[in-house]
Design a protein around this motif. Structure first.
Motif, mmCIF file in Angstrom:
data_model
loop_
_atom_site.group_PDB
_atom_site.id
_atom_site.type_symbol
_atom_site.label_atom_id
_atom_site.label_comp_id
_atom_site.label_asym_id
_atom_site.label_seq_id
_atom_site.Cartn_x
_atom_site.Cartn_y
_atom_site.Cartn_z
ATOM 1 N N GLU A 177 -14.270 -16.117 31.066
ATOM 2 C CA GLU A 177 -12.999 -15.416 30.895
ATOM 3 C C GLU A 177 -13.139 -13.928 31.209
ATOM 4 O OE1 GLU A 177 -9.039 -14.453 30.015
ATOM 5 O OE2 GLU A 177 -10.060 -16.300 30.634
ATOM 6 N N LEU A 178 -14.236 -13.308 30.791
ATOM 7 C CA LEU A 178 -14.421 -11.890 31.082
ATOM 8 C C LEU A 178 -14.571 -11.652 32.578
ATOM 9 C CD1 LEU A 178 -16.859 -10.912 28.180
ATOM 10 C CD2 LEU A 178 -14.406 -10.441 28.334
ATOM 11 N N SER A 179 -15.273 -12.531 33.267
ATOM 12 C CA SER A 179 -15.407 -12.406 34.718
ATOM 13 C C SER A 179 -14.053 -12.560 35.401
ATOM 14 C CB SER A 179 -16.396 -13.450 35.246
ATOM 15 O OG SER A 179 -17.688 -13.237 34.711
ATOM 16 N N ARG A 180 -13.253 -13.495 34.927
ATOM 17 C CA ARG A 180 -11.922 -13.702 35.492
ATOM 18 C C ARG A 180 -11.070 -12.453 35.352
ATOM 19 N NH1 ARG A 180 -6.864 -14.941 34.266
ATOM 20 N NH2 ARG A 180 -7.226 -14.790 32.015
ATOM 21 N N ARG A 181 -11.308 -11.688 34.302
ATOM 22 C CA ARG A 181 -10.523 -10.474 34.066
ATOM 23 C C ARG A 181 -11.122 -9.239 34.729
ATOM 24 N NH1 ARG A 181 -7.340 -10.225 28.402
ATOM 25 N NH2 ARG A 181 -7.075 -12.449 27.986
ATOM 26 N N GLY A 182 -12.212 -9.408 35.470
ATOM 27 C CA GLY A 182 -12.734 -8.296 36.243
ATOM 28 C C GLY A 182 -13.961 -7.606 35.695
ATOM 29 N N TRP A 183 -14.568 -8.160 34.647
ATOM 30 C CA TRP A 183 -15.777 -7.566 34.103
ATOM 31 C C TRP A 183 -17.011 -8.197 34.752
ATOM 32 C CZ3 TRP A 183 -15.369 -3.489 30.843
ATOM 33 C CH2 TRP A 183 -14.151 -3.310 30.166
ATOM 34 N N LYS A 184 -18.069 -7.419 34.858
ATOM 35 C CA LYS A 184 -19.353 -7.930 35.323
ATOM 36 C C LYS A 184 -20.236 -8.139 34.097
ATOM 37 C CE LYS A 184 -23.171 -7.010 38.522
ATOM 38 N NZ LYS A 184 -23.756 -6.040 39.488
ATOM 39 N N THR A 185 -20.598 -9.391 33.835
ATOM 40 C CA THR A 185 -21.282 -9.712 32.585
ATOM 41 C C THR A 185 -22.766 -9.989 32.803
ATOM 42 O OG1 THR A 185 -20.785 -12.074 32.733
ATOM 43 C CG2 THR A 185 -19.163 -10.663 31.617
ATOM 44 N N HIS A 186 -23.537 -9.673 31.777
ATOM 45 C CA HIS A 186 -24.981 -9.906 31.771
ATOM 46 C C HIS A 186 -25.345 -10.474 30.401
ATOM 47 C CE1 HIS A 186 -25.094 -7.005 35.189
ATOM 48 N NE2 HIS A 186 -24.160 -6.403 34.471
ATOM 49 N N ALA A 187 -26.042 -11.600 30.380
ATOM 50 C CA ALA A 187 -26.413 -12.245 29.112
ATOM 51 C C ALA A 187 -27.897 -12.586 29.128
ATOM 52 C CB ALA A 187 -25.569 -13.490 28.881
ATOM 53 N N PRO A 188 -28.754 -11.593 29.007
ATOM 54 C CA PRO A 188 -30.204 -11.854 29.065
ATOM 55 C C PRO A 188 -30.700 -12.589 27.826
ATOM 56 C CG PRO A 188 -29.801 -9.588 28.403
ATOM 57 C CD PRO A 188 -28.456 -10.170 28.747
ATOM 58 N N ASP A 189 -31.774 -13.324 28.005
ATOM 59 C CA ASP A 189 -32.472 -13.925 26.871
ATOM 60 C C ASP A 189 -33.418 -12.890 26.274
ATOM 61 O OD1 ASP A 189 -31.314 -16.471 27.331
ATOM 62 O OD2 ASP A 189 -32.856 -16.934 28.819
ATOM 63 N N LEU A 190 -33.408 -12.756 24.958
ATOM 64 C CA LEU A 190 -34.392 -11.904 24.302
ATOM 65 C C LEU A 190 -35.797 -12.438 24.575
ATOM 66 C CD1 LEU A 190 -32.600 -11.290 20.887
ATOM 67 C CD2 LEU A 190 -32.992 -9.591 22.689
ATOM 68 N N PRO A 191 -36.828 -11.624 24.411
ATOM 69 C CA PRO A 191 -38.194 -12.077 24.712
ATOM 70 C C PRO A 191 -38.544 -13.393 24.020
ATOM 71 C CG PRO A 191 -38.171 -9.715 24.328
ATOM 72 C CD PRO A 191 -36.803 -10.206 23.995
ATOM 73 N N PHE A 192 -39.043 -14.331 24.817
ATOM 74 C CA PHE A 192 -39.512 -15.637 24.345
ATOM 75 C C PHE A 192 -38.382 -16.499 23.782
ATOM 76 C CE2 PHE A 192 -42.911 -12.435 23.485
ATOM 77 C CZ PHE A 192 -43.620 -12.683 24.656
ATOM 78 N N HIS A 193 -37.170 -16.290 24.301
ATOM 79 C CA HIS A 193 -36.013 -17.111 24.001
ATOM 80 C C HIS A 193 -35.566 -17.789 25.304
ATOM 81 C CE1 HIS A 193 -36.172 -14.602 20.463
ATOM 82 N NE2 HIS A 193 -35.186 -15.275 19.890
ATOM 83 N N GLY A 194 -34.494 -18.534 25.244
ATOM 84 C CA GLY A 194 -33.966 -19.163 26.450
ATOM 85 C C GLY A 194 -34.480 -20.575 26.646
ATOM 86 N N SER A 195 -33.978 -21.206 27.693
ATOM 87 C CA SER A 195 -34.208 -22.636 27.923
ATOM 88 C C SER A 195 -35.680 -23.004 28.042
ATOM 89 C CB SER A 195 -33.462 -23.076 29.189
ATOM 90 O OG SER A 195 -32.077 -22.840 29.057
ATOM 91 N N ALA A 196 -36.482 -22.119 28.602
ATOM 92 C CA ALA A 196 -37.893 -22.446 28.813
ATOM 93 C C ALA A 196 -38.649 -22.629 27.497
ATOM 94 C CB ALA A 196 -38.566 -21.357 29.643
ATOM 95 N N PHE A 197 -38.089 -22.126 26.399
ATOM 96 C CA PHE A 197 -38.788 -22.171 25.114
ATOM 97 C C PHE A 197 -38.164 -23.176 24.146
ATOM 98 C CE2 PHE A 197 -39.413 -17.998 26.992
ATOM 99 C CZ PHE A 197 -40.792 -17.891 26.975
ATOM 100 N N ALA A 198 -37.151 -23.930 24.610
ATOM 101 C CA ALA A 198 -36.538 -24.956 23.769
ATOM 102 C C ALA A 198 -37.460 -26.166 23.669
ATOM 103 C CB ALA A 198 -35.187 -25.362 24.344
ATOM 104 N N ASN A 199 -37.480 -26.793 22.504
ATOM 105 C CA ASN A 199 -38.300 -27.987 22.273
ATOM 106 C C ASN A 199 -39.768 -27.749 22.631
ATOM 107 O OD1 ASN A 199 -36.118 -29.774 21.460
ATOM 108 N ND2 ASN A 199 -35.448 -29.642 23.590
ATOM 109 N N ALA A 200 -40.242 -26.562 22.354
ATOM 110 C CA ALA A 200 -41.632 -26.205 22.670
ATOM 111 C C ALA A 200 -42.229 -25.434 21.499
ATOM 112 C CB ALA A 200 -41.688 -25.372 23.941
ATOM 113 N N ALA A 201 -43.547 -25.378 21.467
ATOM 114 C CA ALA A 201 -44.214 -24.573 20.454
ATOM 115 C C ALA A 201 -43.880 -23.101 20.666
ATOM 116 C CB ALA A 201 -45.728 -24.782 20.540
ATOM 117 N N PRO A 202 -43.798 -22.319 19.600
ATOM 118 C CA PRO A 202 -43.488 -20.896 19.764
ATOM 119 C C PRO A 202 -44.499 -20.205 20.668
ATOM 120 C CG PRO A 202 -43.420 -21.539 17.448
ATOM 121 C CD PRO A 202 -44.015 -22.690 18.193
#
Length: 262
Positions: free
Chosen positions: A25-50
């Motif tokens: 929705e924000l992109s549709r309204r003209g904003w440029k969005t960025h949603a970074p993963d914090l360190p050691f977060h995100g999909s690569a760390f799901a269902n895995a040991a810390p």
């Protein structure tokens, strides 16, 4: 029309993926969005040991990472980005605003800064549970489905709860200690110099939120008199993303940004 940059800051145990619908929705309204993963977060760390370095991450390390992200996306001739933070990200957004690194901030069910006392039984139960876990500063904490379903995702349909939980990741115990057991933290890592926050803020909280209840969100807004507005949304819980009221939250955020952040 390019209205500018928005940096979206996710909460504990998740990643930037939680903002997928809001970004659309924000992109549709003209904003440029960025949603970074914090360190050691995100999909690569799901269902895995810390990751072995996760427990070394504190609020300062998360904030330094986000400061570098702001420097990366902001050109010298451009204004600072808007920051939108959910839960833990809402606390980080306040700290970035206090460093003059944001032109406006939206705080979604924000974790309160250092010095804000718990207001409800549910908050006290969370604190008690962490105290029973022993020392948090040298370990990572795995997400717990039963806790997430009961306290955070209780307004999300049961069929989606497992899908969301499958994408969750471990969190730094040190960060949980600094935010939820702040009175034991001599370094006051979660402190925010409220007088340094001179930008407009929107604080949104759900009436059914057990993690950061409306009373806590109001206390956050009161720290910034004349700059922050608080809005309580009925039948909204803590996770927000995937809840029945998500579209209402998205519209409220986008409309407020168009009015206050351009």
């Amino acid at each position: 029309m390019n209205k500018g940059d928005i940096l979206l800051l996710h909460g504990a145990f998740v990643g930037g993926w939680v903002f997928e619908k809001l970004r659309g929705e924000l992109s549709r309204r003209g904003w440029k969005t960025h949603a970074p993963d914090l360190p050691f977060h995100g999909s690569a760390f799901a269902n895995a040991a810390p990751h072995p370095d996760l427990h070394r991450q504190g609020l300062a390390e998360y904030r330094n990472f986000l400061t570098a992200e702001i420097e990366r996306i902001t050109q010298p001739s451009q204004p600072a980005p808007v920051v939108i933070g959910h839960s833990l990200g809402g606390l980080l957004a306040q700290q970035l605003a206090a460093q003059n690194l944001a032109r406006a901030a939206v705080l979604l069910a924000p974790v309160a800064p250092w010095g804000t006392l718990p207001h409800t039984r549910w908050e006290l139960e969370t604190v008690y549970g962490l105290l029973k876990s022993g020392s948090l500063t040298h370990k990572a904490m795995a997400p717990d489905f039963n806790i997430a379903a009961a306290y955070s995702m209780d307004r999300i349909p049961a069929a989606l709860q497992r899908d969301i939980f499958a994408r969750m990741v471990p969190e730094s115990g040190r960060v949980l200690f600094e935010t939820l057991l702040w009175w034991l933290d001599w370094h006051a890592a979660s402190h925010v110099s409220a007088h340094r926050v001179q930008v407009p803020l929107l604080v949104l909280g759900g009436s059914d939120d057990k993690v950061t209840p409306p009373s806590t969100c109001r206390a956050v807004a009161r720290r910034y008199p004349g700059r922050a507005v608080f809005r309580e949304i009925p039948e909204l819980s803590h996770f927000i993303f995937g809840e029945p009221k998500e579209d209402e939250v998205i519209a409220m955020v986008a409309d407020w940004l168009d009015e206050h952040a351009l």
